[in-house]
Design a protein around this motif. Structure first.
Motif, PDB file in Angstrom:
ATOM      1  N   GLY A 132      35.194 -26.065 -62.485  1.00 54.05           N
ATOM      2  CA  GLY A 132      34.307 -25.012 -62.750  1.00 54.05           C
ATOM      3  C   GLY A 132      32.991 -25.053 -61.834  1.00 54.05           C
ATOM      4  N   GLU A 133      33.219 -25.748 -60.666  1.00 50.28           N
ATOM      5  CA  GLU A 133      32.070 -25.557 -59.670  1.00 50.28           C
ATOM      6  C   GLU A 133      31.930 -24.855 -58.506  1.00 50.28           C
ATOM      7  OE1 GLU A 133      29.355 -27.958 -59.794  1.00 50.28           O
ATOM      8  OE2 GLU A 133      29.835 -28.276 -61.918  1.00 50.28           O
ATOM      9  N   ALA A 134      33.064 -24.436 -58.033  1.00 55.31           N
ATOM     10  CA  ALA A 134      33.155 -23.608 -56.868  1.00 55.31           C
ATOM     11  C   ALA A 134      34.182 -22.567 -56.908  1.00 55.31           C
ATOM     12  CB  ALA A 134      33.258 -24.316 -55.590  1.00 55.31           C
ATOM     13  N   THR A 135      34.593 -22.037 -55.725  1.00 57.29           N
ATOM     14  CA  THR A 135      35.698 -21.264 -55.525  1.00 57.29           C
ATOM     15  C   THR A 135      36.855 -21.840 -55.500  1.00 57.29           C
ATOM     16  OG1 THR A 135      35.383 -20.977 -53.452  1.00 57.29           O
ATOM     17  CG2 THR A 135      34.391 -19.391 -54.808  1.00 57.29           C
ATOM     18  N   THR A 136      37.131 -23.038 -55.383  1.00 60.83           N
ATOM     19  CA  THR A 136      38.249 -23.908 -54.864  1.00 60.83           C
ATOM     20  C   THR A 136      38.353 -24.738 -56.290  1.00 60.83           C
ATOM     21  OG1 THR A 136      37.383 -25.609 -53.691  1.00 60.83           O
ATOM     22  CG2 THR A 136      38.531 -23.945 -52.774  1.00 60.83           C
ATOM     23  N   SER A 137      39.683 -25.129 -56.683  1.00 59.34           N
ATOM     24  CA  SER A 137      39.813 -25.746 -57.946  1.00 59.34           C
ATOM     25  C   SER A 137      40.248 -27.238 -57.527  1.00 59.34           C
ATOM     26  CB  SER A 137      40.991 -25.194 -58.695  1.00 59.34           C
ATOM     27  OG  SER A 137      41.639 -26.239 -59.691  1.00 59.34           O
ATOM     28  N   SER A 138      39.671 -28.230 -58.315  1.00 57.20           N
ATOM     29  CA  SER A 138      40.014 -29.439 -58.273  1.00 57.20           C
ATOM     30  C   SER A 138      41.271 -29.852 -58.402  1.00 57.20           C
ATOM     31  CB  SER A 138      38.955 -30.538 -58.934  1.00 57.20           C
ATOM     32  OG  SER A 138      39.138 -30.240 -60.191  1.00 57.20           O
ATOM     33  N   GLY A 139      42.178 -28.952 -59.212  1.00 60.24           N
ATOM     34  CA  GLY A 139      43.276 -29.151 -59.529  1.00 60.24           C
ATOM     35  C   GLY A 139      43.407 -30.039 -60.890  1.00 60.24           C
ATOM     36  N   GLU A 140      42.456 -30.551 -61.258  1.00 59.05           N
ATOM     37  CA  GLU A 140      42.093 -31.585 -62.556  1.00 59.05           C
ATOM     38  C   GLU A 140      41.807 -30.818 -63.730  1.00 59.05           C
ATOM     39  OE1 GLU A 140      39.855 -35.460 -64.073  1.00 59.05           O
ATOM     40  OE2 GLU A 140      39.422 -34.464 -61.844  1.00 59.05           O
ATOM     41  N   VAL A 141      42.393 -30.844 -64.896  1.00 58.89           N
ATOM     42  CA  VAL A 141      41.863 -30.028 -66.050  1.00 58.89           C
ATOM     43  C   VAL A 141      41.278 -31.064 -67.015  1.00 58.89           C
ATOM     44  CG1 VAL A 141      42.462 -28.710 -68.017  1.00 58.89           C
ATOM     45  CG2 VAL A 141      43.686 -28.189 -65.531  1.00 58.89           C
ATOM     46  N   LYS A 142      40.009 -30.951 -67.333  1.00 60.05           N
ATOM     47  CA  LYS A 142      39.406 -31.671 -68.119  1.00 60.05           C
ATOM     48  C   LYS A 142      39.059 -31.190 -69.435  1.00 60.05           C
ATOM     49  CE  LYS A 142      36.722 -33.931 -64.676  1.00 60.05           C
ATOM     50  NZ  LYS A 142      35.477 -34.028 -64.117  1.00 60.05           N
ATOM     51  N   ILE A 143      39.229 -31.620 -70.559  1.00 57.52           N
ATOM     52  CA  ILE A 143      38.679 -30.823 -71.894  1.00 57.52           C
ATOM     53  C   ILE A 143      37.469 -31.462 -72.231  1.00 57.52           C
ATOM     54  CG2 ILE A 143      39.011 -31.024 -74.351  1.00 57.52           C
ATOM     55  CD1 ILE A 143      41.903 -30.835 -73.889  1.00 57.52           C
ATOM     56  N   LEU A 144      36.498 -30.513 -72.227  1.00 58.20           N
ATOM     57  CA  LEU A 144      35.010 -30.919 -72.336  1.00 58.20           C
ATOM     58  C   LEU A 144      34.709 -30.959 -74.034  1.00 58.20           C
ATOM     59  CD1 LEU A 144      32.995 -28.894 -69.649  1.00 58.20           C
ATOM     60  CD2 LEU A 144      34.199 -31.226 -69.599  1.00 58.20           C
ATOM     61  N   LYS A 145      35.634 -29.871 -74.761  1.00 59.55           N
ATOM     62  CA  LYS A 145      35.272 -30.009 -76.183  1.00 59.55           C
ATOM     63  C   LYS A 145      36.727 -29.531 -76.772  1.00 59.55           C
ATOM     64  CE  LYS A 145      32.699 -29.112 -79.844  1.00 59.55           C
ATOM     65  NZ  LYS A 145      33.664 -29.378 -80.896  1.00 59.55           N
ATOM     66  N   ASP A 146      37.220 -30.542 -77.653  1.00 56.94           N
ATOM     67  CA  ASP A 146      38.453 -30.421 -78.075  1.00 56.94           C
ATOM     68  C   ASP A 146      38.588 -29.675 -79.347  1.00 56.94           C
ATOM     69  OD1 ASP A 146      41.517 -30.752 -78.306  1.00 56.94           O
ATOM     70  OD2 ASP A 146      41.391 -33.041 -78.072  1.00 56.94           O
ATOM     71  N   LEU A 147      39.771 -29.212 -79.816  1.00 59.19           N
ATOM     72  CA  LEU A 147      39.913 -28.787 -81.139  1.00 59.19           C
ATOM     73  C   LEU A 147      39.597 -29.456 -82.527  1.00 59.19           C
ATOM     74  CD1 LEU A 147      43.187 -26.710 -80.391  1.00 59.19           C
ATOM     75  CD2 LEU A 147      41.053 -25.660 -80.521  1.00 59.19           C
ATOM     76  N   GLU A 148      38.847 -29.317 -83.245  1.00 59.54           N
ATOM     77  CA  GLU A 148      38.692 -29.756 -84.296  1.00 59.54           C
ATOM     78  C   GLU A 148      39.406 -30.038 -85.613  1.00 59.54           C
ATOM     79  OE1 GLU A 148      34.691 -28.525 -85.505  1.00 59.54           O
ATOM     80  OE2 GLU A 148      33.829 -29.377 -83.379  1.00 59.54           O
TER      81      GLU A 148
END
Ligand code: PRP
Length: 113
Positions: free
Chosen positions: A4-20
């Motif tokens: 979510g930082e720039a125009t290129t993706s790190s390729g890594e997906v991180k969950i910041l807030k999971d389903l409850e």
């Protein structure tokens, strides 16, 4: 879901807030703002399948199919197909800027190059 930082993706997906709540046996609709490489969607589909969702459908406001690196992840419903340009506004950001624009615009390449 990526960096979510720039125009290129790190390729890594991180969950910041999971389903409850558990999704087992439930019919789900993923609501995305944009599908680009398809990595975020692939990650989510795999995760929700692993959690035994009964079905998963995907709706996206924007789809950028020319950037796809993951195959077999396609939205069920698409608002607009967009060309290979970096778009901002309506929740879409560049380095956390422009999210609140009340329209979708194309970021000038000189801003990020
Ligand atoms: O198809 P992909 O290449 O995976 O890109 C699509 C993802 O990228 C954006 O999220 P981003 O990581 O920028 O986070 P944000 O939603 O918090 O802006 C967007 O909201 C999608 O979830």
């Amino acid at each position: 879901m990526q960096d979510g930082e720039a125009t290129t993706s790190s390729g890594e997906v991180k969950i910041l807030k999971d389903l409850e709540s558990p999704v087992e046996g439930r019919h789900l609709l993923i609501v995305e703002d944009i599908i680009d490489t398809g990595r975020t969607l692939r990650y989510l589909m795999d995760l929700l399948k692993h959690r035994k969702a009964a079905s998963v459908k995907v709706i996206t406001l924007l789809d950028k199919p020319s950037r796809r690196v993951i195959k077999n992840v396609e939205p069920d419903y698409t608002g607009f197909e967009v060309p290979n340009e970096f778009v901002v506004g309506y929740g879409l950001d560049f380095k956390q800027h422009y999210r609140n624009l009340p329209y979708i615009g194309v970021l000038k390449p000189e801003i990020y190059e």
